[in-house]
Design a protein around this motif. Structure first.
Motif: not given
Lengths: 743, 131, 135, 496
Positions: A121-122, A130-132, A204-206, A210-212
């Motif tokens: 995700i990051g 992303s980091r968050k 999850l939505p956050n 991440a890249p698709t």
């Protein structure tokens, strides 16, 4: 090409799993285990049964597609190698989770998926979102994971084994155990955080930051389904109780509705898909909560179907993003011309999602309605919830499968271009598979769903899937759903326009709780830390001694005081005088304002103590004490004349407080010594020393013989201390005389 | 005599403790010295006192004439005194160096361990935990 | 501090005090005394000398670096403990010569050990005093 | 054999003192000695495994009169760990310590520290333990104060003052215990105390000693000295402190309260468990509050002490083996974290989270060297920290200490939070514009810095993947300490 070599891993796995279908469908369970930590009774064991196989096929199959897709999607990313490594590790972790045959194995792989998802995700680590999101996902699932750990250890202790086979067979025992509810709640905490159930749905939505390819993999098929997997896995053990029913259907229902509503208010394709995933996970949870054979079958089918259409839609969304430069449905349109294959994939997938004949989604929805209609309790309510959720899903399907591809391109600044094979084939394959299952549901049902459902139910289930169920209330419901969804789709814009000002998400989102925690926690920590670790040495000293003395006083008071028989204070005048001199010296040292006087009174105390040693038969001690005291005085004088005068720094109140503490310390010590000396004397080591000193130690001064012979090791340590102390003094003063300041 | 010495020990502990918790670190070293004496005297007293008879073996005997003072506490105290002296010398110089580097002997000035902490609370306010 | 009386007195006292310290060391096994006190007397002697003649002169008079004195003291003590290992006895076991030597009675490793203590204590006290006076 | 762990560092320290101005020789001696210590430790461990508890008498005087050295599984395991940590830190400091500190006797001091630590692990005599504590303490004082900036001085004074209080309490406790029982040998004490009524002063002395050791072990509410001082000295020094010093305190707590004092003399488990829980929790909160890496890690050290104490509080074989395993794990993992932090600080000139950033792209190895031990400390499987925690949690649930388990798990989440948050700050977050240019490290220095770090991180990883051999040892060690008769027999010959 490297990607071919990498692809061979998931493809090979997929093929191997596919080859096991026959055996597993016959009810076989493949098992293999390896002693890992036998001392704790922990094995690394794997088990392939119907449920695991279904998941394993999805994981390896979609994994292969994602890998292929990523090789094009991320081809110019500098960290592509790391990506491959992460995603393969992630795949391994997920396979490990679904194939685990032992609770600890399950947990180990479970945590590994959280970890891998963190780095995935990051992956775009330069963006703050992303980091968050990565941290958020890790913390939420990690916290859930630790709850799960507590749950499974309890489960293991109640069932007497960590082996899954044993545990699955001990449902009765577990459900009747006093700790059933805590166990259930802990396991549910693990499952719900992972599967983004209310109130943990926000991560999850956050995580769409991440890249698709990651989103497609994590959020469609696999990782978020691990929570559902966990529920399914433990359903024979923990399921079937009222609390199970209430928790799962309740939370599942809420999540279902919440996700569906949020989905249609979004305009970013990935956000819509993410929220529909949340909604689908809610449906699955609800179905597992119902726990009827029908519901379990529906869950297994829905799970498969959802994985297929959702991965197709995610991958298609990525392709759209890649080809058109945007994922905003308000800007896109008419892309079917430039990327027909993607449009086809999306279309098929969306139809499946909406539950249209003859796609697999239709069958799943029919089963879903059947299950809710036949629910043991609250059938009407559950059906209503299902209806609302499904209707909204239809709308969402239209938003993602229709809007971007047909009609007019709404934003002229976009310049869509076709995408290459590696971007359109991966979405097309699962979408087509959805159609295939819809057309030929029988074999899929028999070979895959039934064995899986049998594992969940704990006993074989009759399951025959068919496209046509005849005219029934269920069919009517399906049609009504489609109608409702279409209607909502056409009314969406005006509705949204009216909702917009009031910001539907702002007021009640549980994410705010998380944010609040993340801000509040450090603040709380800061407050506590500043209070405790104040930086002021004397408070540290006071706390430390205060607690120590209080503990001792407590023990003094609680232990019986009967044996306290003070010998009457005796002693000659000079002994009393010595004692008085020591006390007076100590007292004067505390009150004097002059440094020299303090040194002098310290000397008085020291010499006084030396006198005591002389009076009571310790000339060696006295001699040493005299020498040391003299040397100390010299050192004090040498050092103190460079130090400031004593200043009166404390207020009277704090001096009074310190006085109380100090007197407390003194009292407890006196009391303790009294107690110690009133105990009967026990034979001590010294008799031996006195006897052996001359014959064995060749010395008449027993103290010296002890020091240099009997206990010479002490003395060796002691002189080491002296050496180091001297070195320390030298080291601390040396740099200054060298003229060099601190560096 | 032991009960009296017990009081003396208590007095030394109290005085030492009181000096330890003064704000001036210079006073701390005096406190330490008193505590050291207190501990030694405690060992001496608890090991029971014997008037006047050192644990020495007379030239014409192979055993000391009893009763005699217990040599073990004496040996322990001797070790403790010496160790205490070494540590005290070091502490004394340390205090001097502390005074020289900090420029004050006031403990309440020596709170750099929390440097940056107090400001952090306010710095975080608006942005949450910025990662 | 440069008092003439002290300066003269210490010149005379220094050898006496050194002798006395040796005496303390040697008789320590049988009478009050021992390496520790002996070492302190050495230190006191040189400290007084330094007070009278200054730190440089004191160092010169001592001839060895006090740090080296500390190290060799530790070394002597360690060696006295290691010697018994050569004859297969545990660390720090006392070895005694069979023939009594003059002045000290029996000679043995404990005496060597005490000598180590003596050297070390003298060295460490002087190291501290010299460093402080240098300031 | 039992004396070698003492003789090696002592002889090296003396040689180092004699070779005062020859730094190269001192460095060489330091490395050789630590390596030798590690080897001796391993040999000792092998011997103890074969023969059970072994003991030796200093000066050949019989126990309980002479001083006994004893090695059981626990102490020999810890000797091995001491050797390993000594070696790693010595190698690391070849590149990390500046010449001025070296010229002030850094390497000999380090050896004296190791001497004190080994002595504390091996001694079977309570007063001798005090002596080794002092050896350790004075060496740590000097190491802590070498350098002499303001922060360091402030840290040193707090460290010194609080540790001297502990020493004073310890000394008083030992004196009282001698006065009451007439002996100092720990095995002998155990026997004497068995036959004495556990009333009167004995519980008080137990409480006194408990406090004294708890100060050394940095247990709540006695841990203030640790966060107050651990952020100031050079990273190599702090690594060895955090790896070994407080662990000596825990070791002694375990030793004394399993061997000497029968369990009921302690005011009670709830008290120890409460202290353990609060140590974990408050340490973790302190770490959350800290915006600077070294201070954060210092609090992290405190927090992990809680887990070690938890094993003692639960007092079952499983819990104690968990504690012992956790102790060995935390030495490796936490040290790897500290050492990596040191490398980062060397590269960037800072260890403040706000000033760091952007190291992920250029230094993936460094990123892994922080992340792996960090996750291990947080107890993420399959890294080493997980197994220790697992054993503790299992033991806790078995004993019905649900609250304790909940705290332990909750603190794991906190740990995960602050460590990954720090990792994100250092590696993922873009470097702030104010950040200084990265320092260049010549290859030989880089190797000296990275080799020990890598070794420790790998150790943590391998220990996680293959926990069984070590865990079995820890379990045997725990069973051994719960059944003191083998210890007592090894010291005193026969059980009277």
């Amino acid at each position: 090409m490297r990607i071919a070599a990498l692809l061979s891993i998931p493809c090979g796995l997929f093929i191997w799993f596919a080859l096991q279908i026959g055996a597993v469908a016959d009810g076989q369970v493949l098992q293999s285990s390896l002693a890992w930590l036998p001392t704790l009774g922990i094995t690394l064991s794997l088990r392939l049964d119907g449920l695991g196989l279904l998941f394993a096929l999805l994981i390896s199959g979609i994994g292969a597609l994602v890998l292929l897709y990523a090789s094009s999607y991320l081809h110019d990313d500098p960290h592509l190698d790391r990506f491959y490594a992460f995603i393969l590790a992630f795949m391994a972790a997920m396979l490990g989770t679904v194939l685990a045959g032992d609770l600890i194995t399950l947990f180990v792989f479970w945590e590994l998926t959280s970890l891998c998802s963190f780095v995935l995700i990051g992956f775009d680590y330069q963006s703050q979102a992303s980091r968050k999101a990565a941290l958020q996902a890790l913390l939420v699932t990690g916290a859930g994971g630790l709850a799960l750990l507590g749950g499974i250890i309890l489960l293991g202790q109640v069932a007497g084994s960590l082996e899954l086979t044993t545990i699955l067979a001990s449902g009765e025992q577990v459900r009747n155990h006093a700790l059933y509810l805590p166990m259930l709640l802990l396991v549910l905490a693990g499952a719900f955080t992972k599967s983004a159930q209310f109130p943990f749905q926000f991560w999850l939505p956050n995580a769409m930051a991440a890249p698709t390819p990651v989103s497609a993999y994590l959020h469609s098929a696999t990782m978020v389904k691990l929570g559902v997997f966990l529920l399914a896995r433990f359903s024979p053990v923990l399921g079937g109780s009222d609390s199970w029913f209430v928790c799962l259907t309740g939370i599942g229902g809420i999540t279902l509705l919440l996700g569906a509503v949020r989905a249609i208010t979004c305009s970013d394709l990935k956000q819509i898909l993410a929220w529909t995933t949340v909604s689908a996970l809610g449906m699955l949870t609800l179905l597992l909560g119902l726990g009827t054979p029908l519901a379990i079958s529906a869950a297994m089918l829905l799970l498969t179907v959802h994985a297929l259409y959702k991965s197709a839609l995610f991958l298609a969304a990525g392709a759209v993003d890649h080809g058109a430069g945007s994922r905003d449905i308000n800007r896109l349109g008419g892309l079917a011309g430039t990327m027909p294959q993607v449009a086809l994939a999306s279309g098929l997938a969306a139809l499946s999602m909406a539950g249209v004949v003859p796609l697999a989604g239709f069958i799943a929805k029919e089963l879903f309605y059947e299950a809710t209609l036949q629910a043991p309790t609250a059938a009407t309510l559950l059906t209503l919830v299902a209806f609302l959720g499904n209707g909204l899903t239809v709308t969402a399907a239209l938003l993602t499968g229709w809007l971007p591809f047909y009609g007019m391109l709404k934003d002229d600044t976009l310049h869509p271009h076709p995408v290459d094979l590696r971007l359109w084939l991966p979405p097309l394959l699962p979408a087509a598979l959805g159609l295939l299952i819809g057309l030929f549901p029988g074999p899929a049902g028999r070979l895959l769903m039934a064995p899986a459902a049998a594992q969940v139910a704990g006993s074989p289930l009759p399951l025959s899937l068919g496209l046509w169920h005849g005219f029934s209330p269920v069919l009517l419901l399906s049609l009504a759903t489609l109608g409702a969804g279409l209607a909502l789709f056409s009314l969406r814009r005006p509705l949204l326009a009216r909702l917009q000002p009031s910001q539907p998400s702002a007021g009640w989102d549980t994410e705010r709780l998380y944010d609040w925690l993340l801000i509040g926690l450090p603040r709380l920590a800061l407050g506590i830390t500043l209070r405790l670790q104040s930086g002021r040495l004397r408070y540290y000293l006071m706390t430390v001694t205060g607690v120590a003395v209080a503990l001792m006083a407590l023990n003094l008071m609680t232990s019986s005081n009967d044996d306290l028989q003070l010998p009457r204070p005796d002693g000659s005048l000079h002994e009393w005088l010595t004692a008085l001199v020591i006390l007076a010296g100590a007292l004067f040292a505390t009150i004097t304002r002059s440094r020299l006087a303090a040194v002098a009174s310290l000397g008085v105390v020291g010499y006084g103590v030396a006198l005591v040693y002389i009076l009571f038969g310790a000339p060696d001690l006295a001699m040493t004490q005299f020498c040391i005291e003299t040397l100390s005085i010299i050192l004090f004088v040498l050092v103190l004349h460079k130090l400031p005068h004593f200043a009166l720094l404390s207020s009277t109140a704090s001096r009074l407080r310190d006085l109380v503490v100090a007197l407390g310390v003194g009292t407890v010590m006196t009391w303790l010594v009294w107690r110690a000396i009133s105990q009967p004397l026990v034979p001590s080591l010294s008799t031996w020393f006195l006897e052996q000193s001359l014959p064995a130690g060749h010395g008449r001064n027993v103290v010296n013989v002890i020091l240099v012979d009997f206990r010479a090791l002490d003395t060796l340590g002691e002189i080491t201390v002296l050496a180091v102390a001297a070195l320390g003094v030298y080291a601390m003063l040396k740099p200054r005389s060298g003229g060099e300041g601190s560096d | 005599m032991e009960p009296v010495l017990a009081v003396v020990i208590g007095g030394l502990y109290a005085a030492g403790m009181y000096l330890m918790v003064r704000r001036s670190i210079v006073k701390m070293i005096f406190g330490l010295a008193l505590l050291g004496n207190a501990a030694n005297l405690l060992i001496f007293t608890v090991g029971r006192l014997t008037r006047g008879r050192p644990p020495h073996i007379p030239l014409d005997a192979t055993l000391p004439s009893l009763p005699v003072a217990d040599p073990v506490p004496q040996a322990l105290i001797l070790t403790a005194i010496v160790i205490g002296f070494g540590v005290q010398a070091f502490a004394l110089v340390l205090i001097k160096r502390v005074y020289q580097t900090v420029g004050s002997d006031d403990q309440d000035v020596m709170v750099t361990e929390n440097q940056g902490l107090a400001t952090r609370g306010t710095g975080r306010e608006g942005q949450g935990d910025e990662v | 501090m440069h008092s003439v009386i002290l300066a003269t007195a210490i010149r005379l006292l220094l050898p006496l005090m050194l002798l006395f310290s040796l005496f303390l060391l040697l008789r320590g096994h049988n009478e009050p005394g021992g390496g520790f006190v002996g070492g302190l007397v050495v230190a006191a002697a040189f400290a007084l000398y330094t007070l009278a003649h200054g730190e440089k002169e004191g160092r010169r008079m001592l001839r060895v670096d006090p740090l080296r004195l500390v190290a060799s003291g530790l070394l002597v003590a360690l060696v006295s403990g290691l010697l018994p290992l050569l004859v297969g006895l545990p660390f720090l076991t006392a070895l005694w010569s069979s023939v009594p030597a003059p002045v000290i009675g029996h000679a043995g490793t404990p005496l060597l050990f005490d000598l180590g203590v003596y050297l070390l204590v003298a060295g460490m006290s002087l190291l501290i005093i010299f460093t402080l006076m240098e300031e | 054999m039992l004396f070698l762990p003492l003789l090696i560092p002592l002889a090296t320290a003396i040689a180092g003192l004699l070779a005062w101005n020859r730094r190269k020789l001192q460095r060489l001696l330091g490395v050789c000695s630590s390596a030798a210590l590690l080897i001796v430790g391993l040999m000792l461990l092998a011997t103890v495994q074969q023969q059970g508890v072994i003991s030796a008498q200093a000066g050949n005087w019989p126990a309980p009169f002479g001083i006994t050295l004893v090695a059981d599984l626990l102490s020999s395991l810890l000797i091995v760990a001491t050797g390993l940590m000594g070696l790693c830190v010595t190698v690391y400091s070849l590149a990390d310590t500046d010449t001025r500190q070296e010229s002030l006797g850094y390497h000999p001091l380090l050896q004296v520290l190791l001497l004190g630590i080994c002595g504390s692990f091996l001694t079977g005599d309570l007063f001798n333990l005090y002596v080794w504590f002092e050896v350790m303490l004075i060496a740590s004082f000097v190491l802590l104060a070498l350098g002499g900036q303001r922060e360091q001085m402030e840290g040193a004074i707090k460290y010194v003052a609080l540790n001297l209080i502990a020493s004073a309490l310890l000394l008083a406790g030992i004196g009282l215990l001698y006065g009451v029982t007439g002996t100092l040998n720990m095995a002998h004490l155990a026997i004497r105390l068995q036959s004495m009524p556990h009333t009167g002063t004995i519980p008080v002395i137990a409480a006194l000693l408990f406090c004294a050791f708890s100060i050394k072990a940095a247990v709540f509410p006695f841990y203030f000295w640790l966060p107050a001082s651990y952020h100031t000295p050079p990273i190599a020094v702090i690594t060895i402190f955090s790896a070994l010093l407080s662990k000596v305190g825990i070791y002694v707590l375990i030793r004394v309260f399993t061997l000497i004092f029968p369990q009921e003399t302690l005011a009670g488990q709830p008290l120890i468990l409460a202290a353990a829980g609060l140590t974990m929790l408050l340490g973790a909160l302190g770490a959350v509050a800290q915006p600077e890496l070294r201070r954060m890690l210092a609090f992290c050290v405190v927090s992990q002490i809680g887990y070690l104490l938890m094993g003692l509080g639960l007092f079952t074989a499983l819990a104690l083996s968990g504690s012992i395993f956790f102790m060995l794990h935390i030495m490796a993992a936490k040290s790897a974290l500290f050492l990596t932090t040191g490398v980062v600080a060397r590269l960037t000139g800072s260890s403040s989270l706000a000033e760091l950033g952007g190291l992920y792209r250029r230094y993936p190895l460094l990123a892994a060297l922080f992340l792996v031990p960090a996750l291990s400390v947080a107890g993420i499987p399959p890294l080493s920290g997980f197994w220790g925690k697992l054993a503790l949690i299992q033991a806790g649930l078995q004993s019905g200490q649900y609250l304790m388990v909940a705290v332990a798990l909750g603190v794991s989440v906190l740990t995960l939070y602050y460590l990954t948050n720090a990792w994100i700050h250092i590696y993922w977050k873009p470097a702030p514009e104010t950040a200084a240019k990265l320092q260049y490290l010549p290859p030989h220095r880089r190797h000296q810095l990275l080799a020990p770090t890598l070794l420790l991180a790998l150790f943590s990883l391998v220990l996680g993947l293959l926990p069984e051999p070590l865990f079995r040892l820890c379990h045997s060690a725990a069973e051994q300490i719960l059944n003191p008769s083998s210890y007592i027999t090894a010291v005193l010959g026969t059980l009277p």
